[in-house]
Motif scaffolding. Structure first.
Motif, short mmCIF file in Angstrom:
data_model
loop_
_atom_site.label_atom_id
_atom_site.label_comp_id
_atom_site.label_asym_id
_atom_site.label_seq_id
_atom_site.Cartn_x
_atom_site.Cartn_y
_atom_site.Cartn_z
N ALA A 59 -7.96 -14.89 -0.63
CA ALA A 59 -8.11 -13.43 -0.65
C ALA A 59 -7.44 -12.79 -1.86
O ALA A 59 -7.64 -11.61 -2.14
N ARG A 60 -6.64 -13.56 -2.61
CA ARG A 60 -5.85 -12.96 -3.69
C ARG A 60 -6.70 -12.51 -4.87
O ARG A 60 -6.63 -11.35 -5.27
N SER A 61 -7.51 -13.40 -5.41
CA SER A 61 -8.34 -13.04 -6.58
C SER A 61 -9.35 -11.94 -6.27
O SER A 61 -9.49 -11.00 -7.05
N PRO A 62 -10.08 -12.01 -5.13
CA PRO A 62 -11.04 -10.95 -4.84
C PRO A 62 -10.41 -9.57 -4.65
O PRO A 62 -11.10 -8.56 -4.73
N LEU A 63 -9.08 -9.52 -4.39
CA LEU A 63 -8.42 -8.21 -4.26
C LEU A 63 -8.21 -7.57 -5.63
O LEU A 63 -8.27 -6.35 -5.76
N VAL A 64 -7.98 -8.39 -6.66
CA VAL A 64 -7.60 -7.89 -7.99
C VAL A 64 -8.58 -6.85 -8.56
O VAL A 64 -8.15 -5.80 -9.02
N PRO A 65 -9.91 -7.09 -8.52
CA PRO A 65 -10.81 -6.08 -9.10
C PRO A 65 -10.69 -4.70 -8.44
O PRO A 65 -10.98 -3.69 -9.07
N HIS A 66 -10.24 -4.66 -7.18
CA HIS A 66 -10.14 -3.38 -6.46
C HIS A 66 -8.86 -2.62 -6.80
O HIS A 66 -8.77 -1.42 -6.52
N LEU A 67 -7.88 -3.32 -7.36
CA LEU A 67 -6.60 -2.67 -7.65
C LEU A 67 -6.74 -1.74 -8.85
O LEU A 67 -7.48 -2.04 -9.79
N GLN A 68 -6.02 -0.63 -8.82
CA GLN A 68 -5.97 0.26 -9.98
C GLN A 68 -5.56 -0.59 -11.19
O GLN A 68 -4.72 -1.48 -11.07
N SER A 69 -6.15 -0.32 -12.36
CA SER A 69 -5.94 -1.19 -13.53
C SER A 69 -4.47 -1.31 -13.94
O SER A 69 -4.07 -2.31 -14.52
N GLY A 70 -3.66 -0.31 -13.60
CA GLY A 70 -2.23 -0.37 -13.94
C GLY A 70 -1.51 -1.53 -13.27
O GLY A 70 -0.43 -1.94 -13.72
N TYR A 71 -2.09 -2.05 -12.20
CA TYR A 71 -1.46 -3.18 -11.48
C TYR A 71 -1.96 -4.54 -11.98
O TYR A 71 -1.54 -5.57 -11.46
#
Length: 295
Positions: free
Chosen positions: A225-237
């Motif tokens: 679940a870690r990588s698929p979460l990344v695109p959804h995070l605000q770019s600052g994270y």
């Protein structure tokens, strides 16, 4: 197109595998890339669940209107970014009558296997969390299956007394506020019977400690679940640390998938061993093409 390039590179590394195995592996890989994390969000009305989600994720998460007591089904919000989806489940329960326990036990029994993580949002300036404690003990602690990781988000720490001392320029608490925030963390950890590291003080308005919350999420989520979460995070994270953790976890998840496929294949032991020796090169390729899929 990003995806074909990523798959093409991995396909090249899978040439040594038998054709049927190769097809199975590519199917499993597609499943990993398309994995949709499901995060449960708990907390009483007014704790700032929607504003927290909007501060973390790129897609706008609308506030769910206060639903009548008779509708106690979880509210689902599905976010999309590019080819990736994320589901947030607004979980009912905290702050309601504990007489509904049996109903909730049943509801959570069905929900738990679907959840990758629970973010339990508390208001830092609330005096007591006895309702949450009782709910956690009665419903979560008594759940017989494997529990998803729970992160306790101590929200709105800027309201910690003396609230007027919060430094908005540096988005930092005063020395006295910082001391009281630590005390509150310790109290909540004691009450919920969890480690202090699971209690994360944040302020959405001041963006205080939100990167730490994102780090905790990426570290505690299941590998897939870690990588698929990344695109959804605000770019600052999208920090080097977050990307590295997600990238390495993707490589590890690919290794696990390959091992599982090899184990199930009707192959002689010698062939199995030979295939396992090239697993690490496929994992390295998966890490290399990570940004094709998730960047």
């Amino acid at each position: 197109m990003k995806h074909p390039s990523g798959y093409a590179l991995i396909r090249r590394h899978l040439r040594r595998y038998p054709r049927i195995l190769r097809q199975h592996l590519l199917r499993e890989l597609s499943r990993l890339v398309a994995y949709e994390p499901v995060i449960g969000i708990m907390g009483k009305t007014g704790v700032g669940k929607s504003s927290l989600c909007n501060a973390l994720f790129r897609s706008e998460v609308c506030a769910v209107n206060a639903v009548e007591a008779c509708t106690r089904q979880p509210q689902r919000v599905r976010l999309r970014f590019g080819n990736h989806y994320l589901t947030l489940v607004d979980l009912p329960g905290a702050g309601e009558s504990i007489s509904r326990d049996n109903e909730y036990r049943e509801l959570y029994r069905e929900l738990m296997p679907q959840l990758d993580m629970v973010l339990w949002v508390l208001k830092a300036d609330d005096r007591a969390f006895s309702v949450e404690e009782l709910f956690y003990q009665e419903v979560f602690a008594q759940y017989s299956g494997p529990l998803p990781p729970v992160l306790w988000v101590l929200n709105q720490v800027d309201k910690t007394e003396p609230a007027a001392h919060w430094n908005w320029l540096s988005a930092q608490p005063s020395a006295l506020q910082a001391e009281r925030i630590i005390q509150k963390q310790q109290t909540v950890a004691r009450q919920m019977g969890t480690a202090e590291t699971n209690i994360l003080p944040v302020s959405v308005r001041g963006r205080y400690h939100l990167p730490r919350l994102v780090e905790a999420m990426i570290t505690r989520l299941p590998k897939q679940a870690r990588s698929p979460l990344v695109p959804h995070l605000q770019s600052g994270y999208h920090t080097p640390g977050i990307i590295t953790t997600a990238r390495n976890s993707f490589g590890d998840a690919v290794v696990e998938v390959i091992d599982a496929v090899i184990d199930l294949a009707p192959l002689p032991q010698v062939a199995r061993c030979a295939l396992r020796t090239v697993t690490h090169t496929v994992a390295r390729a998966a890490r290399t093409v990570w940004s094709f899929f998730f960047g």
